[in-house]
Design a protein around this motif. Structure first.
Motif, PDB file in Angstrom:
ATOM      1  N   SER A   1       0.150 -67.162   7.532  1.00 54.74           N
ATOM      2  CA  SER A   1       0.156 -68.510   8.437  1.00 54.74           C
ATOM      3  C   SER A   1      -0.682 -68.099   9.634  1.00 54.74           C
ATOM      4  CB  SER A   1       1.520 -69.170   8.448  1.00 54.74           C
ATOM      5  OG  SER A   1       2.352 -68.127   9.013  1.00 54.74           O
ATOM      6  N   LEU A   2      -0.441 -66.813  10.346  1.00 47.92           N
ATOM      7  CA  LEU A   2      -0.733 -66.494  11.465  1.00 47.92           C
ATOM      8  C   LEU A   2      -2.355 -66.473  11.549  1.00 47.92           C
ATOM      9  CD1 LEU A   2       1.544 -63.213  12.404  1.00 47.92           C
ATOM     10  CD2 LEU A   2       1.543 -65.658  13.469  1.00 47.92           C
ATOM     11  N   TYR A   3      -2.979 -66.631  10.522  1.00 48.48           N
ATOM     12  CA  TYR A   3      -4.356 -66.548  10.267  1.00 48.48           C
ATOM     13  C   TYR A   3      -4.952 -68.051  10.726  1.00 48.48           C
ATOM     14  CZ  TYR A   3      -4.741 -61.941   8.424  1.00 48.48           C
ATOM     15  OH  TYR A   3      -4.731 -60.710   8.151  1.00 48.48           O
TER      16      TYR A   3
ATOM     17  N   GLN B   1      -3.903 -70.525  16.668  1.00 51.42           N
ATOM     18  CA  GLN B   1      -5.058 -70.730  17.680  1.00 51.42           C
ATOM     19  C   GLN B   1      -4.964 -69.546  18.752  1.00 51.42           C
ATOM     20  OE1 GLN B   1      -7.765 -72.451  17.267  1.00 51.42           O
ATOM     21  NE2 GLN B   1      -6.485 -72.876  15.233  1.00 51.42           N
ATOM     22  N   ASP B   2      -3.899 -68.995  19.074  1.00 54.60           N
ATOM     23  CA  ASP B   2      -3.394 -67.908  19.990  1.00 54.60           C
ATOM     24  C   ASP B   2      -4.159 -66.604  19.178  1.00 54.60           C
ATOM     25  OD1 ASP B   2      -2.654 -69.653  21.810  1.00 54.60           O
ATOM     26  OD2 ASP B   2      -0.547 -69.164  21.236  1.00 54.60           O
ATOM     27  N   VAL B   3      -3.992 -66.441  17.986  1.00 57.47           N
ATOM     28  CA  VAL B   3      -4.145 -65.203  17.334  1.00 57.47           C
ATOM     29  C   VAL B   3      -5.747 -65.078  16.969  1.00 57.47           C
ATOM     30  CG1 VAL B   3      -4.236 -63.743  15.052  1.00 57.47           C
ATOM     31  CG2 VAL B   3      -2.068 -64.806  16.126  1.00 57.47           C
ATOM     32  N   ILE B   4      -6.342 -66.309  16.706  1.00 53.17           N
ATOM     33  CA  ILE B   4      -7.883 -66.524  16.655  1.00 53.17           C
ATOM     34  C   ILE B   4      -8.535 -66.393  17.787  1.00 53.17           C
ATOM     35  CG2 ILE B   4      -9.658 -68.183  15.679  1.00 53.17           C
ATOM     36  CD1 ILE B   4      -7.609 -67.002  13.618  1.00 53.17           C
ATOM     37  N   LYS B   5      -7.894 -66.809  18.824  1.00 54.39           N
ATOM     38  CA  LYS B   5      -8.775 -66.712  20.131  1.00 54.39           C
ATOM     39  C   LYS B   5      -8.881 -65.223  20.530  1.00 54.39           C
ATOM     40  CE  LYS B   5      -8.338 -68.289  25.008  1.00 54.39           C
ATOM     41  NZ  LYS B   5      -7.534 -69.151  26.061  1.00 54.39           N
ATOM     42  N   ALA B   6      -7.704 -64.515  20.514  1.00 52.07           N
ATOM     43  CA  ALA B   6      -7.738 -63.163  20.588  1.00 52.07           C
ATOM     44  C   ALA B   6      -8.496 -62.318  19.670  1.00 52.07           C
ATOM     45  CB  ALA B   6      -6.332 -62.368  20.565  1.00 52.07           C
TER      46      ALA B   6
END
Length: 437
Positions: A364-366, A369-374
């Protein structure tokens, strides 16, 4: 009684003092001789856990620990930095655990260690904790999860994942034309060899070392084979495994790879790719950043990612990465579980993904949006699909010996010193002998 009261107040004072930062979990537990019972004496009692892992050059570990301590004010984490060399880490853990040391509470484990540590009775099974807290393991990458299981039990939780991927030059290969099967790859590699300044058509790791095992696992799993199954049974001598290894040998002996491909590790593979010598490369996720480094790469901005080509049963990607477990001799197993659950759970993995750049094992972390931005690469469908194809290397308590057997006989098959049929027969005999010993 006076003596015990005095000791009690000294312990409380030590807990409240700044000197606590220098204490290890063994120091804390030395005043709690009741073991696990003492770890839950009261809600106001502060417990120090020692967490060991290799050197982290990012802020991932620091940020994660800070967040955990903020949400668990009664648990302090003492970070014990282990050697960066995984072999040295492994040996130091073995020494400590053989001595039944309780100094370390929670450890990071390479994906190939859980079975060995479980068999040796070094780590706690996590099943009762998982069941009590209703942890949904379906949310994890199943390949990573499988690597942390042995004899039907869960011995660790996966923290982040690596997996073999196909990298390609987008100036030579359209996204719609990326090869879907190994036969397609060979065909395109032959057609593209020599174009766009290339010298080869495909690069893999075929030296006799662990990287060759990873490549072999990928070919074998793509055709439905295994070396050792989930019941710890040797299953290498099967039509599926033979077919997969024959395809590996075909690729390794073809005209599309360098003539000295049996000397190639990840280092040589990366160098050839960033110099523009090949349109296709098999490597780990870090390759994307390396190939897009404008200061060293001739193909920066022209790099695509896709799952490795498929065989009869789909794509297979050798699993890499790290997971976390609990020392069986920890004096504070309940608190250790709270830390492990946080670290390997959604919040801890999100922090590590953002500040540490590691690919999460929680799917689910994929979509976060915070993960994707980084990490914009994490949003790439080819990257995500490649990770989903991850399969563990043979799960065995004596994995290094099993790995050596695979390395030797796959190398002999590539060199023409054994047929693939002879190689799997020899592997079967030798693996069975090692698993019985």
């Amino acid at each position: 009684m006076k003596k015990s009261m005095k000791m009690k107040w000294l312990t409380v004072f030590a807990t409240l003092s700044l000197a606590l930062t220098a204490c290890s979990s063994s120091d804390t537990s030395s005043t709690d001789k009741g073991g696990e019972k003492d770890s839950s004496k009261g809600k106001d009692e502060k417990v120090t856990l020692t967490y060991a892992r290799g050197k982290d050059v990012t802020q991932g570990t620091t940020k994660m620990v800070e967040a955990f301590e903020k949400s668990h004010p009664n648990i302090k984490i003492n970070f014990k930095q282990m050697p960066a060399d995984t072999g040295q880490q492994h040996d130091q853990y073995i020494t400590a655990f053989n001595a039944k040391s309780s100094e370390i509470d929670v450890i990071d484990m390479d994906v190939i260690w859980p079975a060995e540590f479980a068999q040796a009775d070094y780590v706690l099974p996590l099943d009762r904790f998982i069941q009590a807290d209703h942890i949904d393991l379906n949310g994890y990458n199943q390949g990573a999860l499988a690597a942390s299981q042995f004899n039907g039990k869960q011995w660790a939780l996966p923290k982040f994942i690596d997996a073999g991927l196909l990298f390609y030059r987008k100036d030579l290969v359209k996204d719609s034309d990326v090869p879907k099967t190994w036969d397609d790859l060979l065909k395109q590699a032959k057609a593209l060899k020599g174009k766009g300044g290339t010298k080869f058509g495909y690069i893999m790791q075929a030296k006799q070392y662990e990287g060759l095992v990873c490549n072999a696992v990928e070919f074998v799993s793509a055709y439905g084979g295994q070396f050792i199954n989930e019941k710890n049974e040797v299953t290498v001598n099967s039509p599926q495994t033979i077919k997969g290894l024959k395809k590996l040998v075909e690729v390794a002996k073809s005209s599309v790879v360098p003539g000295n491909v049996t000397t190639f590790t990840e280092i040589e593979s990366d160098q050839a790719f960033i110099e523009g010598q090949t349109p296709f490369l098999r490597n780990w996720p870090y390759e994307y950043a390396s190939a897009n480094d404008k200061e060293k790469s001739k193909i920066a901005g022209k790099v695509g990612i896709a799952p490795l080509p498929a065989g009869d049963k789909g794509s297979g990607a050798a699993l890499g990465g790290w997971m976390a477990g609990i020392n069986k001799n920890s004096k504070h197993p309940k608190e250790a579980w709270e830390f492990l659950k946080f670290m390997a759970g959604p919040e801890g993995q999100k922090i590590d993904a953002i500040y540490g750049g590691h690919a999460p094992t929680i799917l689910s972390l994929y979509n976060d949006q915070d993960v994707i931005k980084a990490n914009p690469t994490f949003a790439d469908k080819g990257f995500q699909d490649g990770l989903k194809a991850a399969v563990s290397r043979p799960v065995a308590p004596n994995y290094p010996e099993i790995s050596e057997i695979i390395q030797i006989h796959v190398s002999k098959a590539i060199a023409g010193q054994e047929t693939v049929e002879q190689a799997v027969q020899n592997m079967e005999k030798e693996m069975k002998a090692k698993l019985k010993s």
